[in-house]
Design a protein around this motif. Structure first.
Motif, PDB file in Angstrom:
ATOM      1  N   ARG A  83       0.841  -1.207   0.000  1.00 36.28           N
ATOM      2  CA  ARG A  83       0.000   0.000   0.000  1.00 36.28           C
ATOM      3  C   ARG A  83       0.874   1.254   0.000  1.00 36.28           C
ATOM      4  N   LEU A  84       1.892   1.259   0.859  1.00 38.89           N
ATOM      5  CA  LEU A  84       2.807   2.401   0.917  1.00 38.89           C
ATOM      6  C   LEU A  84       3.627   2.504  -0.363  1.00 38.89           C
ATOM      7  N   THR A  85       4.099   1.383  -0.867  1.00 38.61           N
ATOM      8  CA  THR A  85       4.880   1.384  -2.106  1.00 38.61           C
ATOM      9  C   THR A  85       4.077   1.986  -3.244  1.00 38.61           C
ATOM     10  N   ALA A  86       2.822   1.590  -3.368  1.00 40.83           N
ATOM     11  CA  ALA A  86       1.960   2.119  -4.429  1.00 40.83           C
ATOM     12  C   ALA A  86       1.754   3.628  -4.266  1.00 40.83           C
ATOM     13  N   LEU A  87       1.547   4.076  -3.029  1.00 41.61           N
ATOM     14  CA  LEU A  87       1.360   5.502  -2.763  1.00 41.61           C
ATOM     15  C   LEU A  87       2.608   6.293  -3.144  1.00 41.61           C
ATOM     16  N   LEU A  88       3.768   5.824  -2.708  1.00 39.34           N
ATOM     17  CA  LEU A  88       5.017   6.537  -3.004  1.00 39.34           C
ATOM     18  C   LEU A  88       5.302   6.546  -4.506  1.00 39.34           C
TER      19      LEU A  88
ATOM     20  N   ASP B 126       3.128   6.498  -6.865  1.00 35.14           N
ATOM     21  CA  ASP B 126       2.196   7.439  -7.473  1.00 35.14           C
ATOM     22  C   ASP B 126       2.628   8.889  -7.231  1.00 35.14           C
ATOM     23  N   VAL B 127       2.974   9.212  -6.004  1.00 33.91           N
ATOM     24  CA  VAL B 127       3.368  10.587  -5.668  1.00 33.91           C
ATOM     25  C   VAL B 127       4.608  11.009  -6.457  1.00 33.91           C
ATOM     26  N   PHE B 128       5.607  10.133  -6.493  1.00 33.31           N
ATOM     27  CA  PHE B 128       6.882  10.499  -7.123  1.00 33.31           C
ATOM     28  C   PHE B 128       6.985  10.088  -8.585  1.00 33.31           C
ATOM     29  N   ARG B 129       5.916   9.495  -9.119  1.00 29.36           N
ATOM     30  CA  ARG B 129       5.888   9.070 -10.524  1.00 29.36           C
ATOM     31  C   ARG B 129       7.053   8.118 -10.835  1.00 29.36           C
ATOM     32  N   LEU B 130       7.185   7.107  -9.981  1.00 24.78           N
ATOM     33  CA  LEU B 130       8.190   6.068 -10.161  1.00 24.78           C
ATOM     34  C   LEU B 130       7.496   4.726 -10.311  1.00 24.78           C
TER      35      LEU B 130
ATOM     36  N   ASP C 256      17.853  11.131  -4.363  1.00 27.90           N
ATOM     37  CA  ASP C 256      17.849  10.145  -5.456  1.00 27.90           C
ATOM     38  C   ASP C 256      16.681  10.340  -6.419  1.00 27.90           C
ATOM     39  N   VAL C 257      15.714  11.166  -6.030  1.00 26.88           N
ATOM     40  CA  VAL C 257      14.482  11.321  -6.816  1.00 26.88           C
ATOM     41  C   VAL C 257      14.392  12.762  -7.307  1.00 26.88           C
ATOM     42  N   GLY C 258      14.577  12.955  -8.591  1.00 28.48           N
ATOM     43  CA  GLY C 258      14.582  14.301  -9.162  1.00 28.48           C
ATOM     44  C   GLY C 258      13.299  15.075  -8.926  1.00 28.48           C
ATOM     45  N   SER C 259      12.170  14.383  -8.857  1.00 27.13           N
ATOM     46  CA  SER C 259      10.885  15.061  -8.689  1.00 27.13           C
ATOM     47  C   SER C 259      10.540  15.357  -7.228  1.00 27.13           C
ATOM     48  N   TRP C 260      11.378  14.915  -6.289  1.00 29.11           N
ATOM     49  CA  TRP C 260      11.075  15.080  -4.861  1.00 29.11           C
ATOM     50  C   TRP C 260      11.546  16.456  -4.390  1.00 29.11           C
ATOM     51  N   ASP C 261      10.732  17.453  -4.665  1.00 26.74           N
ATOM     52  CA  ASP C 261      11.031  18.813  -4.242  1.00 26.74           C
ATOM     53  C   ASP C 261      10.051  19.212  -3.135  1.00 26.74           C
ATOM     54  N   SER C 262      10.032  20.475  -2.760  1.00 24.73           N
ATOM     55  CA  SER C 262       9.178  20.910  -1.651  1.00 24.73           C
ATOM     56  C   SER C 262       7.693  20.737  -1.971  1.00 24.73           C
ATOM     57  N   LEU C 263       7.312  20.923  -3.227  1.00 22.61           N
ATOM     58  CA  LEU C 263       5.906  20.721  -3.592  1.00 22.61           C
ATOM     59  C   LEU C 263       5.526  19.255  -3.518  1.00 22.61           C
TER      60      LEU C 263
END
Length: 79
Positions: free
Chosen positions: A4-9, A11-15, A28-35
């Motif tokens: 459940r957590l893996t799917a959520l993460l 989705d949020v980070f588009r990985l 390690d995640v280019g899309s993981w910014d403050s937003l």
């Protein structure tokens, strides 16, 4: 790791779910910014019915950190 957590993460980070692992860090995640961090917070709060405070949010800079905070909030991450 909890599906459940893996799917959520993923989705949020588009990985892909296969890219989510406990050692994954914000750097390690280019899309993981403050937003994305706030998107993560809202998603976790909605999914697990918890309230995250600023100290919790500051600690969530890795998957391991997210897991630790969720466990402290009483979230059952067993599959």
């Amino acid at each position: 790791m909890n599906k459940r957590l893996t799917a959520l993460l993923a989705d949020v980070f588009r990985l892909r779910e296969s890219e989510i692992h406990p050692d994954l860090k914000k750097a390690d995640v280019g899309s993981w910014d403050s937003l994305k961090q706030m998107d993560l917070v809202m998603s976790l709060e909605g999914e697990y019915g918890i309230v995250l405070m600023i100290p919790d949010i500051v600690r969530m800079v890795s998957v391991a950190g997210i897991v630790a905070v969720l466990k402290e909030k009483g979230v059952d991450l067993a599959d």
